[in-house]
Design a protein around this motif. Structure first.
Motif, PDB file in Angstrom:
ATOM      1  N   VAL A   1     -12.423   1.634  -1.594  1.00 47.60           N
ATOM      2  CA  VAL A   1     -11.640   2.076  -2.609  1.00 47.60           C
ATOM      3  C   VAL A   1     -11.296   3.618  -2.787  1.00 47.60           C
ATOM      4  O   VAL A   1     -12.186   4.237  -2.819  1.00 47.60           O
ATOM      5  CB  VAL A   1     -12.038   1.443  -4.107  1.00 47.60           C
TER       6      VAL A   1
ATOM      7  N   ILE B   1      -5.854  -3.396  -2.816  1.00 46.36           N
ATOM      8  CA  ILE B   1      -5.249  -3.039  -1.268  1.00 46.36           C
ATOM      9  C   ILE B   1      -6.701  -2.936  -0.419  1.00 46.36           C
ATOM     10  O   ILE B   1      -6.832  -3.084   0.722  1.00 46.36           O
ATOM     11  CB  ILE B   1      -4.810  -1.717  -1.426  1.00 46.36           C
ATOM     12  N   ALA B   2      -7.935  -2.502  -1.068  1.00 52.43           N
ATOM     13  CA  ALA B   2      -9.039  -2.153  -0.171  1.00 52.43           C
ATOM     14  C   ALA B   2      -9.500  -3.412   0.140  1.00 52.43           C
ATOM     15  O   ALA B   2     -10.064  -3.650   1.107  1.00 52.43           O
ATOM     16  CB  ALA B   2     -10.016  -1.415  -0.910  1.00 52.43           C
TER      17      ALA B   2
ATOM     18  N   ARG C   1      -7.281  -4.810   2.942  1.00 52.54           N
ATOM     19  CA  ARG C   1      -7.458  -4.103   4.516  1.00 52.54           C
ATOM     20  C   ARG C   1      -8.906  -4.152   4.806  1.00 52.54           C
ATOM     21  O   ARG C   1      -9.148  -3.837   5.866  1.00 52.54           O
ATOM     22  CB  ARG C   1      -6.949  -2.687   4.238  1.00 52.54           C
TER      23      ARG C   1
ATOM     24  N   GLY D   1      -0.386  -2.969   7.183  1.00 50.78           N
ATOM     25  CA  GLY D   1      -1.313  -3.124   6.259  1.00 50.78           C
ATOM     26  C   GLY D   1      -1.890  -4.264   5.957  1.00 50.78           C
ATOM     27  O   GLY D   1      -2.403  -4.624   4.829  1.00 50.78           O
TER      28      GLY D   1
ATOM     29  N   LYS E   1      -3.342   5.756  -3.338  1.00 47.58           N
ATOM     30  CA  LYS E   1      -2.636   4.586  -3.287  1.00 47.58           C
ATOM     31  C   LYS E   1      -3.699   3.507  -2.964  1.00 47.58           C
ATOM     32  O   LYS E   1      -3.406   2.217  -2.742  1.00 47.58           O
ATOM     33  CB  LYS E   1      -1.546   4.538  -2.097  1.00 47.58           C
ATOM     34  N   VAL E   2      -5.027   3.875  -2.365  1.00 44.32           N
ATOM     35  CA  VAL E   2      -5.823   2.612  -2.205  1.00 44.32           C
ATOM     36  C   VAL E   2      -6.693   2.190  -3.326  1.00 44.32           C
ATOM     37  O   VAL E   2      -7.612   2.341  -3.786  1.00 44.32           O
ATOM     38  CB  VAL E   2      -6.925   3.294  -1.087  1.00 44.32           C
TER      39      VAL E   2
ATOM     40  N   LEU F   1      -2.696   6.094   4.792  1.00 45.65           N
ATOM     41  CA  LEU F   1      -2.355   5.917   3.520  1.00 45.65           C
ATOM     42  C   LEU F   1      -3.253   6.487   2.526  1.00 45.65           C
ATOM     43  O   LEU F   1      -4.476   6.539   2.309  1.00 45.65           O
ATOM     44  CB  LEU F   1      -2.688   4.249   3.027  1.00 45.65           C
TER      45      LEU F   1
ATOM     46  N   GLY G   1       0.834  -1.237   0.033  1.00 48.55           N
ATOM     47  CA  GLY G   1       0.099  -0.152   0.124  1.00 48.55           C
ATOM     48  C   GLY G   1       0.750   1.328   0.009  1.00 48.55           C
ATOM     49  O   GLY G   1       0.775   2.278  -0.786  1.00 48.55           O
TER      50      GLY G   1
ATOM     51  N   GLY H   1      -5.598   8.354  -0.319  1.00 44.67           N
ATOM     52  CA  GLY H   1      -6.616   7.599  -1.136  1.00 44.67           C
ATOM     53  C   GLY H   1      -6.050   7.272  -2.508  1.00 44.67           C
ATOM     54  O   GLY H   1      -6.387   6.276  -3.152  1.00 44.67           O
TER      55      GLY H   1
ATOM     56  N   ASP I   1      -8.970   8.020   1.672  1.00 41.50           N
ATOM     57  CA  ASP I   1      -7.739   7.932   2.588  1.00 41.50           C
ATOM     58  C   ASP I   1      -7.962   6.865   3.611  1.00 41.50           C
ATOM     59  O   ASP I   1      -9.011   6.792   4.275  1.00 41.50           O
ATOM     60  CB  ASP I   1      -7.552   9.404   3.227  1.00 41.50           C
ATOM     61  N   CYS I   2      -7.022   6.032   3.776  1.00 40.01           N
ATOM     62  CA  CYS I   2      -6.972   5.050   4.981  1.00 40.01           C
ATOM     63  C   CYS I   2      -6.287   5.700   6.186  1.00 40.01           C
ATOM     64  O   CYS I   2      -5.250   5.756   6.177  1.00 40.01           O
ATOM     65  CB  CYS I   2      -6.345   3.702   4.535  1.00 40.01           C
TER      66      CYS I   2
END
Length: 509
Positions: A265, A257-258, A261, A184, A252-253, A248, A158, A250, A268-269
């Motif tokens: 999608v 990855i969504a 985790r 992650g 990069k999500v 992380l 991520g 958004g 921001d995580c």
């Protein structure tokens, strides 16, 4: 004129380019957000361009060899050469200010340890196993002796792209070191052969129930699915941003990855800044013991250091009881792989040497420091720094940014933007395609092996077979004009370590 232009197509292109420039200049004059672009149409745009490529310009053209931060040109040159299998030696003597305050000197022995007498635990003569076993003190069902004292620190899939994670894991398998997953979760790219330390942060990614809370059942299920997991690390905080949860962006999500985790999608995580499963020492100990009992694995904690009350209470508890973490990772405030607010990165938590000294001494005073596996993390990916950390009491060294550079990072300092030009800290496929997995796998493995080889060479020079034998008396620091003090004097203690026998006695567990 029109016929002349038709006969010379390049003029059409030229007029088109000039037209674009004219339109851009007009737009600059009439826009109101940027004074520089209004006052200096077109030319003002160069400011933003040069600002964007500033780190690259400084590292190649402006900064001196020893000047740039966080890693200077000499450090990067040694690291890149080691990873590529090139000549990593330097000529014409040192360029360091060896009388500068804080400069370390490793004291060589009159009679070095003979290399021909060295024993080895495997065909890889650079292999340097840990002298302690995680989980031994508490009798865990699945204790673990790391086969390398140099390992990969926590960096999530991520924050890093899939190619970088794959190369690191495959390289770790070749170098026989472990790979910390970062908070992650365990991705498919972490399952390429290396031992894993599964990090559980405040988001509990990979161990979340339908309600988003931690699920012990899900955690146990995941450990059974991934036999490479040899230990679990609970992240209390990290050096880049202690007191804040993981970030992380958004951008990069991705959908993948969504899914890993369990998050939306493209959003921001933002992990919580504290754990929902515990909020006190006793609750944390209970959580550790539940995890260890259910999985059979050693369980440790990772933290950046500020106040010491918690550590005093933890040491008192562990002195009186056979419960608590099997290993402790101390992350210095100079850590920096994670995106972080500037003030947190610059001013929150103690730097590694101060942080480790304060915490280790608390446990040493209670005569239990030797029962815990200590891991140091924060710019320790160079042999001289590793020696100092080991002499202070570390049993293992975790590396992050140095690992990134071994697989191609150029210190562009764009990790948080998703636009890493080397394809390491990004999810953009175009950038990632430039990172050749097989080549970077070999580079990382060579870096770790070269690192360990030089650590062993330093050990032999000091009269030892294993780097863990270094003591504070083997290192001196400049503490003023023509004045040097031993590390033992600077720290106020001498680390307590297991009695060393022979390298071959430390076989894998």
């Amino acid at each position: 004129m029109v016929d002349y232009v038709k006969d010379h197509p390049f003029l059409t292109v030229l007029w088109g380019i000039l037209g674009v420039f004219v339109l851009m200049a007009i737009y600059d004059v009439f826009q109101r957000k940027h004074a520089i672009r209004h006052n200096f149409p077109l030319v003002g745009r160069l400011r933003y361009f040069f600002e964007m490529i500033g780190p690259e310009l400084r590292q190649y053209w402006v900064a001196n060899d020893k000047e740039e931060l966080p890693f200077n040109r000499h450090e990067r040159s040694w690291l890149y050469a080691s990873a590529k299998g090139q000549n990593n030696t330097f000529g014409f003597g040192t360029s360091e200010q060896i009388y500068g305050v804080g400069y370390p000197i490793i004291k060589n022995a009159a009679f070095p340890f003979p290399e021909l007498s060295a024993t080895h635990v495997s065909e890889d003569k650079t292999a340097v196993p840990c002298t302690k076993i995680m989980g031994e003190r508490h009798g865990r069902k699945r204790p673990y002796r790391p086969t390398s004292i140099i390992n990969i620190s926590a960096m999530s899939f991520g924050s890093l792209g899939y190619r970088a994670v794959t190369a690191l894991n495959q390289g770790a398998a070749k170098a026989h070191c472990f790979h910390n997953t970062g908070e992650g979760g365990i991705s498919p790219y972490h399952r390429k052969g290396a031992d894993l330390v599964w990090q559980l942060g405040t988001g509990y990614f990979g161990a979340r129930g339908p309600d988003g809370r931690f699920s012990l059942e899900k955690c146990v299920e995941r450990v059974k699915e991934v036999p490479q997991v040899r230990a679990i690390e609970i992240k209390l905080s990290q050096g880049a941003k202690p007191g804040k949860g993981g970030i992380l962006p958004g951008a990069k999500v991705t959908p993948e990855i969504a899914e890993i985790r369990g998050i939306p999608v493209g959003e921001d995580c933002m992990s919580p800044n504290s754990h929902a499963e515990f909020s006190s020492l006793s609750e944390m100990i209970d959580f550790i013991e539940r995890l260890a009992e259910a999985t059979g694995l050693p369980v440790g904690i990772k933290a950046a250091i500020g106040g010491l009350t918690f550590w005093e209470q933890l040491a008192d508890h562990m002195k009186a009881n056979k419960t608590g973490p099997d290993f402790i990772t101390i992350d210095g405030g100079e850590g920096g792989t994670g995106a972080a607010p500037l003030t947190f990165a610059d001013h929150v938590s103690l730097p590694f040497k101060i942080a480790f000294q304060r915490v280790y001494k608390i446990f040493l005073d209670r005569d239990i420091a030797h029962e815990i596996v200590w891991i140091g993390s924060a710019k320790l990916g160079f042999p001289d720094r590793a020696v100092v950390a080991l002499a202070m009491g570390c049993d293992l060294i975790n590396i992050a940014r140095e690992a990134m550079m071994a697989v191609g990072c150029i210190q562009a300092q764009k990790c948080h933007t998703g636009h890493c030009p080397a394809g390491v800290a990004t999810q953009q496929m175009w950038f990632q395609k430039g990172l050749d997995i097989e080549d970077k796998t070999e580079r990382f493995a060579r870096y770790v092996k070269t690192f360990r080889k030089e650590l062993l060479a330093l050990s032999y020079a000091a009269g030892y077979e294993h780097p863990a034998q270094f003591t504070g008396d083997d290192i001196e620091f400049s503490t003023g004009v023509n004045k040097f003090s031993t590390l033992t004097e600077v720290l106020g203690y001498s680390a307590k370590k297991p009695e060393f026998t022979h390298m071959k006695d430390y076989t894998a567990v």
